[in-house]
Design an enzyme around this catalytic site. Structure first.
Site, PDB file in Angstrom:
ATOM      1  N   GLY A 158      76.513  16.976 -28.927  1.00  0.00           N
ATOM      2  CA  GLY A 158      75.328  16.527 -28.197  1.00  0.00           C
ATOM      3  C   GLY A 158      75.322  17.149 -26.808  1.00  0.00           C
ATOM      4  O   GLY A 158      75.765  18.284 -26.620  1.00  0.00           O
ATOM      5  N   HIS A 160      72.981  13.276 -11.376  1.00  0.00           N
ATOM      6  CA  HIS A 160      72.975  11.912 -10.844  1.00  0.00           C
ATOM      7  C   HIS A 160      73.071  11.940  -9.317  1.00  0.00           C
ATOM      8  O   HIS A 160      73.830  12.735  -8.751  1.00  0.00           O
ATOM      9  CB  HIS A 160      74.203  11.132 -11.329  1.00  0.00           C
ATOM     10  CG  HIS A 160      74.211  10.795 -12.794  1.00  0.00           C
ATOM     11  ND1 HIS A 160      73.170  11.056 -13.663  1.00  0.00           N
ATOM     12  CD2 HIS A 160      75.170  10.184 -13.539  1.00  0.00           C
ATOM     13  CE1 HIS A 160      73.493  10.610 -14.879  1.00  0.00           C
ATOM     14  NE2 HIS A 160      74.693  10.095 -14.829  1.00  0.00           N
ATOM     15  N   CYS A 197      80.539   9.344 -15.879  1.00  0.00           N
ATOM     16  CA  CYS A 197      79.948  10.353 -14.980  1.00  0.00           C
ATOM     17  C   CYS A 197      79.702   9.821 -13.565  1.00  0.00           C
ATOM     18  O   CYS A 197      79.997  10.493 -12.569  1.00  0.00           O
ATOM     19  CB  CYS A 197      78.654  10.892 -15.573  1.00  0.00           C
ATOM     20  SG  CYS A 197      77.624   9.638 -16.345  1.00  0.00           S
ATOM     21  N   GLN A 217      70.480   7.681 -11.701  1.00  0.00           N
ATOM     22  CA  GLN A 217      71.105   8.419 -12.800  1.00  0.00           C
ATOM     23  C   GLN A 217      70.078   9.014 -13.767  1.00  0.00           C
ATOM     24  O   GLN A 217      69.142   8.348 -14.199  1.00  0.00           O
ATOM     25  CB  GLN A 217      72.058   7.487 -13.567  1.00  0.00           C
ATOM     26  CG  GLN A 217      73.223   7.051 -12.717  1.00  0.00           C
ATOM     27  CD  GLN A 217      74.203   6.145 -13.432  1.00  0.00           C
ATOM     28  OE1 GLN A 217      74.521   5.085 -12.939  1.00  0.00           O
ATOM     29  NE2 GLN A 217      74.692   6.559 -14.588  1.00  0.00           N
ATOM     30  N   SER A 264      69.867  12.172 -19.166  1.00  0.00           N
ATOM     31  CA  SER A 264      70.843  12.848 -20.029  1.00  0.00           C
ATOM     32  C   SER A 264      72.172  12.121 -20.041  1.00  0.00           C
ATOM     33  O   SER A 264      73.004  12.356 -20.914  1.00  0.00           O
ATOM     34  CB  SER A 264      71.041  14.305 -19.604  1.00  0.00           C
ATOM     35  OG  SER A 264      71.517  14.343 -18.273  1.00  0.00           O
ATOM     36  N   GLY A 265      72.393  11.230 -19.063  1.00  0.00           N
ATOM     37  CA  GLY A 265      73.614  10.432 -19.048  1.00  0.00           C
ATOM     38  C   GLY A 265      73.740   9.558 -20.287  1.00  0.00           C
ATOM     39  O   GLY A 265      74.836   9.172 -20.674  1.00  0.00           O
ATOM     40  N   ARG A 325      77.594  14.986 -39.260  1.00  0.00           N
ATOM     41  CA  ARG A 325      77.197  15.632 -40.519  1.00  0.00           C
ATOM     42  C   ARG A 325      77.311  17.148 -40.396  1.00  0.00           C
ATOM     43  O   ARG A 325      77.239  17.696 -39.292  1.00  0.00           O
ATOM     44  CB  ARG A 325      75.781  15.204 -40.944  1.00  0.00           C
ATOM     45  CG  ARG A 325      74.805  15.245 -39.916  1.00  0.00           C
ATOM     46  CD  ARG A 325      73.462  14.641 -40.139  1.00  0.00           C
ATOM     47  NE  ARG A 325      72.797  14.815 -38.857  1.00  0.00           N
ATOM     48  CZ  ARG A 325      72.229  15.924 -38.468  1.00  0.00           C
ATOM     49  NH1 ARG A 325      72.165  16.976 -39.260  1.00  0.00           N
ATOM     50  NH2 ARG A 325      71.691  16.017 -37.270  1.00  0.00           N
ATOM     51  N   VAL A 373      77.037  16.584 -24.084  1.00  0.00           N
ATOM     52  CA  VAL A 373      78.333  16.917 -23.486  1.00  0.00           C
ATOM     53  C   VAL A 373      79.076  17.958 -24.331  1.00  0.00           C
ATOM     54  O   VAL A 373      79.645  18.919 -23.793  1.00  0.00           O
ATOM     55  CB  VAL A 373      79.190  15.638 -23.302  1.00  0.00           C
ATOM     56  CG1 VAL A 373      80.586  15.977 -22.818  1.00  0.00           C
ATOM     57  CG2 VAL A 373      78.505  14.677 -22.327  1.00  0.00           C
TER      58      VAL A 373
HETATM   59  N1  LIG Z   1      75.889  12.405 -21.132  1.00  0.00           N
HETATM   60  C1  LIG Z   1      76.640  12.248 -20.058  1.00  0.00           C
HETATM   61  O1  LIG Z   1      76.228  12.526 -18.898  1.00  0.00           O
HETATM   62  C2  LIG Z   1      78.060  11.742 -20.201  1.00  0.00           C
HETATM   63  C3  LIG Z   1      78.890  11.724 -19.075  1.00  0.00           C
HETATM   64  C4  LIG Z   1      80.211  11.237 -19.188  1.00  0.00           C
HETATM   65  C5  LIG Z   1      80.647  10.801 -20.420  1.00  0.00           C
HETATM   66  N2  LIG Z   1      79.815  10.827 -21.487  1.00  0.00           N
HETATM   67  C6  LIG Z   1      80.329  10.387 -22.780  1.00  0.00           C
HETATM   68  O2  LIG Z   1      80.451  11.544 -23.596  1.00  0.00           O
HETATM   69  C7  LIG Z   1      80.238  11.203 -24.955  1.00  0.00           C
HETATM   70  C8  LIG Z   1      79.139  12.099 -25.535  1.00  0.00           C
HETATM   71  O3  LIG Z   1      77.943  11.873 -24.836  1.00  0.00           O
HETATM   72  P1  LIG Z   1      76.622  12.730 -25.092  1.00  0.00           P
HETATM   73  O4  LIG Z   1      75.744  12.444 -23.948  1.00  0.00           O
HETATM   74  O5  LIG Z   1      76.994  14.137 -25.418  1.00  0.00           O
HETATM   75  O6  LIG Z   1      76.048  12.016 -26.409  1.00  0.00           O
HETATM   76  P2  LIG Z   1      75.002  12.611 -27.474  1.00  0.00           P
HETATM   77  O7  LIG Z   1      74.146  13.648 -26.834  1.00  0.00           O
HETATM   78  O8  LIG Z   1      74.348  11.441 -28.078  1.00  0.00           O
HETATM   79  O9  LIG Z   1      75.921  13.341 -28.570  1.00  0.00           O
HETATM   80  C9  LIG Z   1      76.875  12.637 -29.333  1.00  0.00           C
HETATM   81  C10 LIG Z   1      77.515  13.569 -30.341  1.00  0.00           C
HETATM   82  O10 LIG Z   1      78.626  12.894 -30.921  1.00  0.00           O
HETATM   83  C11 LIG Z   1      78.547  12.977 -32.335  1.00  0.00           C
HETATM   84  N3  LIG Z   1      79.177  11.767 -32.878  1.00  0.00           N
HETATM   85  C12 LIG Z   1      78.802  10.478 -32.705  1.00  0.00           C
HETATM   86  N4  LIG Z   1      79.646   9.647 -33.366  1.00  0.00           N
HETATM   87  C13 LIG Z   1      80.561  10.437 -33.962  1.00  0.00           C
HETATM   88  C14 LIG Z   1      81.687  10.176 -34.804  1.00  0.00           C
HETATM   89  N5  LIG Z   1      82.045   8.947 -35.155  1.00  0.00           N
HETATM   90  N6  LIG Z   1      82.408  11.227 -35.234  1.00  0.00           N
HETATM   91  C15 LIG Z   1      82.071  12.491 -34.890  1.00  0.00           C
HETATM   92  N7  LIG Z   1      81.017  12.794 -34.109  1.00  0.00           N
HETATM   93  C16 LIG Z   1      80.264  11.789 -33.646  1.00  0.00           C
HETATM   94  C17 LIG Z   1      77.071  13.082 -32.634  1.00  0.00           C
HETATM   95  O11 LIG Z   1      76.952  13.670 -33.912  1.00  0.00           O
HETATM   96  P3  LIG Z   1      75.542  14.101 -34.578  1.00  0.00           P
HETATM   97  O12 LIG Z   1      75.058  15.284 -33.755  1.00  0.00           O
HETATM   98  O13 LIG Z   1      75.903  14.472 -35.949  1.00  0.00           O
HETATM   99  O14 LIG Z   1      74.655  12.903 -34.440  1.00  0.00           O
HETATM  100  C18 LIG Z   1      76.601  13.983 -31.480  1.00  0.00           C
HETATM  101  O15 LIG Z   1      76.822  15.333 -31.771  1.00  0.00           O
HETATM  102  C19 LIG Z   1      79.893   9.711 -24.970  1.00  0.00           C
HETATM  103  O16 LIG Z   1      81.068   8.998 -25.221  1.00  0.00           O
HETATM  104  C20 LIG Z   1      79.418   9.458 -23.551  1.00  0.00           C
HETATM  105  O17 LIG Z   1      79.574   8.128 -23.142  1.00  0.00           O
HETATM  106  C21 LIG Z   1      78.545  11.292 -21.418  1.00  0.00           C
END
Ligand SMILES: NC(=O)c1ccc[n+]([C@@H]2O[C@H](COP(=O)([O-])OP(=O)(O)OC[C@H]3O[C@@H](n4cnc5c(N)ncnc54)[C@H](OP(=O)(O)O)[C@@H]3O)[C@@H](O)[C@H]2O)c1
Length: 353
Positions: free
Chosen positions: A11, A244, A128, A155, A158-159, A38, A13
């Site tokens: 996703g 942010h 973040c 914030q 995209s967070g 998937r 990150v």
């Molecule tokens: N976004 C931010 O600014 C930010 C900052 C710090 C920390 N984080 C943390 O970083 C992580 C990712 O965030 P994101 O913003 O990138 O989320 P995202 O855009 O929703 O992407 C999540 C990704 O994880 C995959 N996924 C979910 N559950 C899974 C599982 N059980 N096994 C394998 N893959 C799985 C999803 O797969 P599919 O593509 O197949 O659905 C997707 O590719 C989260 O824990 C979030 O809290 C995010």
């Protein structure tokens, strides 16, 4: 010899991790294994990747695993973290599941690199909003001991993840027609975000705070290693795509003037102070000063930094300061921080290319 790496989650990150691994020449066999919920092929950072459905084979023989999946019982690191460690990999997790576990280091390399030791097999990366907060607080705490912090965040969507980012893009054209008739995904946020602000990030806690706010309190205390720092947070979602902002009010034990704080922050690694007189401005304001905004972090020269401005003394406190900071939540707030933790593991000889 190059390291063998796996990135779980593609996703917001995960894609940035792939981009930053390449950009910084992190010594891995290319391509890394990338996996998600998937199987498919997907363009990530301009390259077509075969995305595997996550299973045990994604971790066999890997040296390092970056988790960027979702949290909870069905989340990536809860489901696969132990399996990856048993397969011999060192894991670095972006999620919140293990951050407050006392046996797990929670690391911002500029702040507490000592938390990573030869025994570390699973390392958590902070939230973040916490990362940019501790980047600013730590040098000031060393200079003048922080007693209390009041922080309000601004914030970006995209967070939350890719669905929130896409949802805001869909809302914008509707809002230009009629701001009160915008359809939005209520499973993401409790309100539409176009031309709006929402003081609600993550779930509520029984005392009326939100989990996002409590992450800033508890994670900051753990990383700085000082539970006596009082933090009073309000976390607000704003209709910005990436980046942010945080307004931070700080009370210190020892005196620290605004100009001394500016010097301390200017000397800190990973921080850029943007707070200069901007006399020749078309607004005819002779006292106008420069200050960072979320769009600044889209410039390559700023994308990896925490930008700080509006540093001023708080006239209502004996030793008080106000300031404003901005950082890229996807890079320093997540992907860059985990790649820097990987670099720290190499520097300490814990993994060897
Ligand atoms: N976004 C931010 O600014 C930010 C900052 C710090 C920390 N984080 C943390 O970083 C992580 C990712 O965030 P994101 O913003 O990138 O989320 P995202 O855009 O929703 O992407 C999540 C990704 O994880 C995959 N996924 C979910 N559950 C899974 C599982 N059980 N096994 C394998 N893959 C799985 C999803 O797969 P599919 O593509 O197949 O659905 C997707 O590719 C989260 O824990 C979030 O809290 C995010």
């Amino acid at each position: 010899m190059a390291l063998k790496a796996t990135v779980v989650g593609v996703g917001m990150v995960g894609e940035q991790i792939i981009s930053i691994l390449r950009e910084r020449g992190f010594p891995i066999e290319w391509p890394p294994i990338v996996c998600a919920t998937r199987e498919r092929t997907e363009m990530l950072d301009g390259e077509e990747f075969y995305v595997k459905k996550t299973d045990e084979s994604c971790f066999k023989g890997r040296d390092i695993v970056f988790f960027a999946g979702k949290e909870g019982a069905r989340g990536a690191s809860v489901q696969w973290g132990e399996i990856a460690q048993e397969a011999g990999a060192v894991c670095i997790d972006n999620g919140s599941d293990f951050r407050l576990d006392p046996t797990i280091p929670l690391v911002v390399p500029e702040v507490n690199p000592e938390a990573v030791t030869s025994k570390s097999r699973f390392i958590a990366s902070p939230n973040c909003s916490t990362i940019q907060l501790v980047m600013v607080l730590h040098p000031l705490h060393q200079a003048a001991r922080i007693r209390r912090v009041v922080v309000s965040t601004y914030q970006s969507v995209s967070g939350w993840g890719v669905r929130a980012y896409e949802d805001l893009l869909n809302q914008m054209p509707q809002a230009l027609k009629s701001v009160n008739k915008v359809s939005f995904d209520p499973t993401v946020f409790s309100s539409s975000m176009a031309f709006n602000c929402l003081p609600h990030i993550d779930k509520f806690t029984p005392d009326g705070y939100t989990k996002e706010e409590m992450k800033m309190v508890l994670e900051t205390q753990k990383i700085i290693g000082d539970e006596s720092i009082n933090i009073s947070p309000t976390a607000v979602r704003v209709p910005v795509l990436v980046g942010h902002g945080e307004s931070i009010n700080i009370e210190t034990e020892n005196e620290l003037s605004a100009s001394q704080a500016q010097k301390v922050l200017s000397a800190a690694h990973g921080i850029l102070v943007m707070d200069e007189l901007n006399k020749d401005n078309p607004r005819h304001d002779p006292l106008e000063r420069t200050c960072p905004v979320p769009l600044d972090i889209r410039k390559p020269e700023y994308q990896d930094l925490v930008l700080v401005g509006r540093i001023r003394e708080d006239s209502t406190l004996k030793n008080g300061l106000n300031l404003w900071c901005v950082a890229d939540n996807l890079r320093k707030g997540a992907a860059l921080n985990v790649v820097q933790i990987g670099e720290l593991l190499i520097k300490k000889g814990i993994i060897r290319p």
